[in-house]
Design a protein around this motif. Sequence first.
Motif, PDB file in Angstrom:
ATOM      1  N   LEU A   3       1.867 -12.192  14.107  1.00  0.00           N
ATOM      2  CA  LEU A   3       2.362 -10.814  14.116  1.00  0.00           C
ATOM      3  C   LEU A   3       1.612  -9.970  13.088  1.00  0.00           C
ATOM      4  N   MET A   4       1.413 -10.499  11.883  1.00  0.00           N
ATOM      5  CA  MET A   4       0.710  -9.749  10.847  1.00  0.00           C
ATOM      6  C   MET A   4      -0.719  -9.437  11.273  1.00  0.00           C
ATOM      7  N   SER A   5      -1.375 -10.387  11.938  1.00  0.00           N
ATOM      8  CA  SER A   5      -2.736 -10.138  12.417  1.00  0.00           C
ATOM      9  C   SER A   5      -2.758  -9.040  13.465  1.00  0.00           C
ATOM     10  N   LEU A   6      -1.758  -9.036  14.341  1.00  0.00           N
ATOM     11  CA  LEU A   6      -1.666  -7.982  15.349  1.00  0.00           C
ATOM     12  C   LEU A   6      -1.462  -6.612  14.696  1.00  0.00           C
ATOM     13  N   LEU A   7      -0.629  -6.566  13.674  1.00  0.00           N
ATOM     14  CA  LEU A   7      -0.369  -5.302  12.992  1.00  0.00           C
ATOM     15  C   LEU A   7      -1.615  -4.824  12.249  1.00  0.00           C
ATOM     16  N   PHE A   8      -2.322  -5.760  11.627  1.00  0.00           N
ATOM     17  CA  PHE A   8      -3.563  -5.419  10.933  1.00  0.00           C
ATOM     18  C   PHE A   8      -4.601  -4.891  11.921  1.00  0.00           C
ATOM     19  N   ASN A   9      -4.700  -5.541  13.079  1.00  0.00           N
ATOM     20  CA  ASN A   9      -5.627  -5.080  14.106  1.00  0.00           C
ATOM     21  C   ASN A   9      -5.301  -3.655  14.548  1.00  0.00           C
ATOM     22  N   GLU A  10      -4.024  -3.390  14.717  1.00  0.00           N
ATOM     23  CA  GLU A  10      -3.604  -2.059  15.157  1.00  0.00           C
ATOM     24  C   GLU A  10      -4.019  -0.992  14.147  1.00  0.00           C
ATOM     25  N   VAL A  11      -3.807  -1.269  12.873  1.00  0.00           N
ATOM     26  CA  VAL A  11      -4.204  -0.308  11.843  1.00  0.00           C
ATOM     27  C   VAL A  11      -5.728  -0.191  11.779  1.00  0.00           C
ATOM     28  N   SER A  12      -6.431  -1.314  11.895  1.00  0.00           N
ATOM     29  CA  SER A  12      -7.891  -1.320  11.778  1.00  0.00           C
ATOM     30  C   SER A  12      -8.558  -0.510  12.878  1.00  0.00           C
ATOM     31  N   ARG A  13      -7.917  -0.406  14.021  1.00  0.00           N
ATOM     32  CA  ARG A  13      -8.495   0.379  15.119  1.00  0.00           C
ATOM     33  C   ARG A  13      -8.681   1.847  14.743  1.00  0.00           C
ATOM     34  N   ALA A  39     -18.399   5.057   7.089  1.00  0.00           N
ATOM     35  CA  ALA A  39     -17.551   4.034   7.693  1.00  0.00           C
ATOM     36  C   ALA A  39     -16.605   3.420   6.667  1.00  0.00           C
ATOM     37  N   VAL A  40     -17.123   3.098   5.476  1.00  0.00           N
ATOM     38  CA  VAL A  40     -16.298   2.467   4.448  1.00  0.00           C
ATOM     39  C   VAL A  40     -15.281   3.459   3.890  1.00  0.00           C
ATOM     40  N   GLN A  41     -15.665   4.716   3.761  1.00  0.00           N
ATOM     41  CA  GLN A  41     -14.715   5.732   3.310  1.00  0.00           C
ATOM     42  C   GLN A  41     -13.593   5.922   4.331  1.00  0.00           C
ATOM     43  N   SER A  42     -13.919   5.838   5.612  1.00  0.00           N
ATOM     44  CA  SER A  42     -12.886   5.908   6.645  1.00  0.00           C
ATOM     45  C   SER A  42     -11.938   4.721   6.519  1.00  0.00           C
ATOM     46  N   ALA A  43     -12.505   3.537   6.276  1.00  0.00           N
ATOM     47  CA  ALA A  43     -11.671   2.345   6.099  1.00  0.00           C
ATOM     48  C   ALA A  43     -10.732   2.517   4.911  1.00  0.00           C
ATOM     49  N   HIS A  44     -11.249   3.073   3.835  1.00  0.00           N
ATOM     50  CA  HIS A  44     -10.425   3.289   2.642  1.00  0.00           C
ATOM     51  C   HIS A  44      -9.275   4.240   2.945  1.00  0.00           C
ATOM     52  N   ARG A  45      -9.565   5.339   3.635  1.00  0.00           N
ATOM     53  CA  ARG A  45      -8.513   6.310   3.956  1.00  0.00           C
ATOM     54  C   ARG A  45      -7.439   5.697   4.846  1.00  0.00           C
ATOM     55  N   LEU A  53      -6.711   2.328   5.268  1.00  0.00           N
ATOM     56  CA  LEU A  53      -6.011   1.192   4.668  1.00  0.00           C
ATOM     57  C   LEU A  53      -5.106   1.603   3.511  1.00  0.00           C
ATOM     58  N   GLU A  54      -5.475   2.665   2.779  1.00  0.00           N
ATOM     59  CA  GLU A  54      -4.645   3.062   1.640  1.00  0.00           C
ATOM     60  C   GLU A  54      -3.294   3.618   2.091  1.00  0.00           C
ATOM     61  N   LYS A  55      -3.182   3.998   3.341  1.00  0.00           N
ATOM     62  CA  LYS A  55      -1.906   4.499   3.862  1.00  0.00           C
ATOM     63  C   LYS A  55      -0.916   3.359   4.117  1.00  0.00           C
ATOM     64  N   HIS A  56      -1.415   2.132   4.086  1.00  0.00           N
ATOM     65  CA  HIS A  56      -0.574   0.973   4.386  1.00  0.00           C
ATOM     66  C   HIS A  56      -0.708  -0.022   3.233  1.00  0.00           C
ATOM     67  N   GLY A  57       0.149   0.125   2.240  1.00  0.00           N
ATOM     68  CA  GLY A  57       0.027  -0.649   1.009  1.00  0.00           C
ATOM     69  C   GLY A  57       0.086  -2.149   1.193  1.00  0.00           C
ATOM     70  N   TRP A  58       0.717  -2.620   2.245  1.00  0.00           N
ATOM     71  CA  TRP A  58       0.845  -4.058   2.477  1.00  0.00           C
ATOM     72  C   TRP A  58      -0.481  -4.727   2.805  1.00  0.00           C
ATOM     73  N   LEU A  98      -8.002  -0.710  -3.598  1.00  0.00           N
ATOM     74  CA  LEU A  98      -6.700  -0.478  -2.980  1.00  0.00           C
ATOM     75  C   LEU A  98      -5.575  -1.117  -3.803  1.00  0.00           C
ATOM     76  N   VAL A  99      -5.824  -2.319  -4.287  1.00  0.00           N
ATOM     77  CA  VAL A  99      -4.817  -3.008  -5.099  1.00  0.00           C
ATOM     78  C   VAL A  99      -4.607  -2.291  -6.428  1.00  0.00           C
ATOM     79  N   ALA A 100      -5.717  -1.926  -7.093  1.00  0.00           N
ATOM     80  CA  ALA A 100      -5.619  -1.260  -8.396  1.00  0.00           C
ATOM     81  C   ALA A 100      -4.913   0.083  -8.281  1.00  0.00           C
ATOM     82  N   ALA A 101      -5.186   0.803  -7.203  1.00  0.00           N
ATOM     83  CA  ALA A 101      -4.569   2.114  -7.032  1.00  0.00           C
ATOM     84  C   ALA A 101      -3.057   2.015  -6.871  1.00  0.00           C
ATOM     85  N   ARG A 102      -2.595   0.921  -6.278  1.00  0.00           N
ATOM     86  CA  ARG A 102      -1.158   0.729  -6.106  1.00  0.00           C
ATOM     87  C   ARG A 102      -0.507   0.237  -7.386  1.00  0.00           C
ATOM     88  N   ALA A 103      -1.261  -0.521  -8.194  1.00  0.00           N
ATOM     89  CA  ALA A 103      -0.684  -1.110  -9.401  1.00  0.00           C
ATOM     90  C   ALA A 103      -0.505  -0.078 -10.505  1.00  0.00           C
TER      91      ALA A 103
END
Length: 224
Positions: free
Chosen positions: A51-61, A79-85, A87-92, A143-148
Amino acid sequence: MTPLTRPHIVAAGLRLLEREGVDGLSMRKLADELGKAPAAVYRHVSDKRELMSLLFNEVSRRIVLPDAGDDPRTAIAEAVQSAHRVLEKHGWIATEMLNGGLLGATSMRLSEFILDSLVRDGLSDAQAARLHVAIWEYLVGHLVAARATAPGLSPHPMAGTDEDYPTVCRVAPLVAEMSDQERFSAGLMVLLDGAFAEPRASHGGTAACEEPSSVSRSAAGAVE
């Protein structure tokens, strides 16, 4: 009654995950969210890991990959900046990637884009691999540091004065003025500038695609 499908499960799983976090996500709670019996959910998803992999795939799309064009450095940065934007919306996501709990086919798009762009620009497979790992580790670490905690350079008031840390005290306000995205982009450009300044090397043999190695898993899905 509407038949249960994987898209229904993914949508409900994301709602539950964003609301209650990874620890609050379970197959039974997901079934309750869907108004279905747990057995109905298990017919589509075998366990929480899948389930977690499916959810990650959905966000990664939602990661946008630009046209590679003739400027691979700019294309990779976008591309990497898009990934950052995304992924940072989903802290998990960052936490689970650090735990090695997310491996998904969709995120392979970003890895393929980065590696292919680098190799086509003349970097060897070894050079491309090093930068690829560095980018992923920087992305996940940021991403981890920004949340911490909020990044900064200001020393603790009890640690000293302007006379003790004159350069820190002078530069700290400049860091504080930067947005999270600006800090991320600045570090990313340092990585890319260094990599694209490397001399081009002859290419070694290209191995067939295999299962992600332990190195790639520890790099938070870097070679997914």
